[in-house]
Enzyme design. Structure first.
Site, PDB file in Angstrom:
ATOM      1  N   PHE A 159       0.840  -1.223   0.000  1.00 41.87           N
ATOM      2  CA  PHE A 159       0.000   0.000   0.000  1.00 41.87           C
ATOM      3  C   PHE A 159       0.865   1.259   0.000  1.00 41.87           C
ATOM      4  CE2 PHE A 159      -2.797  -2.646   3.109  1.00 41.87           C
ATOM      5  CZ  PHE A 159      -3.357  -3.380   2.082  1.00 41.87           C
ATOM      6  N   HIS A 347     -28.155  15.391   1.696  1.00 44.34           N
ATOM      7  CA  HIS A 347     -28.410  15.318   0.253  1.00 44.34           C
ATOM      8  C   HIS A 347     -29.463  14.259  -0.103  1.00 44.34           C
ATOM      9  CE1 HIS A 347     -24.791  17.768  -0.171  1.00 44.34           C
ATOM     10  NE2 HIS A 347     -24.992  17.851  -1.461  1.00 44.34           N
ATOM     11  N   GLU A 372      -1.510   6.206   8.216  1.00 47.81           N
ATOM     12  CA  GLU A 372      -0.670   6.876   9.218  1.00 47.81           C
ATOM     13  C   GLU A 372      -1.112   6.505  10.649  1.00 47.81           C
ATOM     14  OE1 GLU A 372       0.944  10.634   8.236  1.00 47.81           O
ATOM     15  OE2 GLU A 372       0.735  10.294   6.087  1.00 47.81           O
TER      16      GLU A 372
END
Ligand code: COS
Length: 389
Positions: A159, A347, A372
């Protein structure tokens, strides 16, 4: 380190203009093509965005952490793919060299990173070492032969953001024993024999960002490729880099929350049901209010922590600041998840359709709670520090 107020205000204003005039109009194109247009990347280089946090003496702009957070906030107000192009150069890819590198390493690498000529990415995670970063298995075997002293690197990194664009990696490998003290951080050029890339990862969101595996098969690097020249320091370098990166991500999350809130307010004013704009209904206002209050809390937290980060002597580790960076990362990234969820709710059915911006941000922000360091890792860091202190 900080840019003077006047120059910083000018920079921030030009970043705001760039986002409004160039990036927001290109959001749909990035989503469709899964690519940031190259003319935009060129403009980013010209603006100095690749070197925001690299000191002026190494060719960067030299922002303080608080200033970097203010810029990250603005960059959160558009597709995260744009920031990702230079995000690793500003943060996790280069900061290890800046923090712990030798003067020669800084002089050789950082000016090219700051100009954007060299894309750096950060290679810590492996297939079997994610949250438990200290268990990484990529080997760095020291060899001495007629051509000098080398390390031979073998393993797989997973990744890795910007790996397909990278010219070099800050790469953590095990040079000794088990645990964190056996890990060294290397600067590894992407064009070395034995280094190859996996196929591009297919992700839930953040189209236009590039991630893939980095595979090392007997990659020889000179012994002086170790950051700082001292083996065994790589885990600490990685942790320091992540402390800083987590603060940057906190500010970024707040910027996205601001954008989603703006989209939601505009929709609530425009969309009519039961004979009036839905923004006149208190249940809609309640969702907007919750998002505004949480955004205010998160941004106050990120700014406060950034100021504390700047106030500590450069290079010094302050566990209290690290703990607060984890608080900010945890709160802001969870917060933006809730704000994006409410944005979709406001919405209604339209929010589930991929022509609305909120649908995209909803998917894009999901990653912020993972990379992280997951929310659960931040909880562990905070909890451990509270008990220790
Ligand atoms: N700054 C400097 N040094 C640090 C540090 C920090 N923020 N955090 C830990 N260290 C040091 C410790 O002081 C310790 O040093 P000593 O051995 O000299 O005491 C060493 O590093 C090992 O620390 P620790 O014992 O806390 O290591 P753990 O294996 O328990 O791991 C966590 C700690 C879980 C916090 C770490 O593995 C982590 O952050 N995991 C998440 C990784 C991550 O964020 N991955 C994302 C990939 S990048 S997108």
């Amino acid at each position: 380190m900080a840019l003077d107020h006047e120059s910083f205000d000018l920079l921030l204003a030009s970043v705001q203009r760039f986002i409004a005039d160039r990036l927001v109009p290109a959001e749909d194109e990035v989503e469709t093509r899964d690519e940031v247009p190259s003319d935009i990347v060129d403009d980013m280089k010209a603006m100095g965005l690749f070197g925001l946090s690299i000191p002026e003496e190494y060719g960067g702009i030299g922002l303080s952490m608080a200033q970097e957070c203010a810029v990250a906030y603005e960059l959160g107000r558009t597709s995260l793919a744009f920031r990702s192009v230079f995000g690793t150069n500003v943060g996790i890819g280069s900061q290890g060299i800046l923090m712990d590198g030798t003067e020669a390493q800084k002089r050789e690498i950082l000016p090219r990173v700051a100009s954007g000529d060299l894309i750096m990415s950060f290679a810590l995670t492996e297939p079997d070492a994610g949250s438990d970063a200290a268990s990484l298995k990529t080997r760095g075997q020291r060899v001495q032969d007629e051509s000098g002293s080398h390390y031979v690197l073998s393993g797989t990194k997973r990744f890795i953001t910007n790996a397909p664009r990278a010219g070099a990696f800050t790469l953590m490998a095990r040079t000794d024993g088990d645990g964190p003290s056996g890990i060294s951080a290397f600067i590894v050029s992407a064009d070395l024999p034995g280094l190859s890339l996996g196929k591009p990862d297919k992700k839930m969101g953040q189209r236009g960002t590039k991630t893939c595996d980095v595979i090392l098969d007997q990659v020889r690097v000179p012994a002086d490729s170790i950051i700082g020249g001292v083996p065994g320091q790589g885990f600490k370098t990685a942790m320091k880099v992540l402390d800083r990166g987590r603060l940057h991500v906190s500010a970024l999350a707040c910027g996205v929350a601001q954008r989603v809130l703006e989209e939601s307010i505009a929709y609530a004013r425009d969309r009519r049901q039961f004979g009036r704009p839905i923004g006149e209904f208190q249940l809609i206002q309640a969702m907007l209010a919750d998002s505004q209050a949480e955004l205010y809390a998160g941004w106050s937290m990120a700014q406060d922590c950034a100021r504390r980060y700047d106030a500590k002597p450069a290079g010094q580790i302050d566990p209290d600041v690290s703990m607060r960076a984890s608080c900010a990362k945890m709160f802001c990234t969870e917060m933006v998840g809730r704000v994006a969820d409410r944005g979709v709710q406001i919405h209604g059915g339209a929010g589930y359709m991929n022509e609305t911006k909120v649908e995209r941000f909803y998917r894009d922000v999901r990653l912020l709670r993972l990379y992280e360091g997951t929310t659960q890792i931040q909880q562990i860091i905070i909890g451990r520090e509270l008990i220790r202190a």
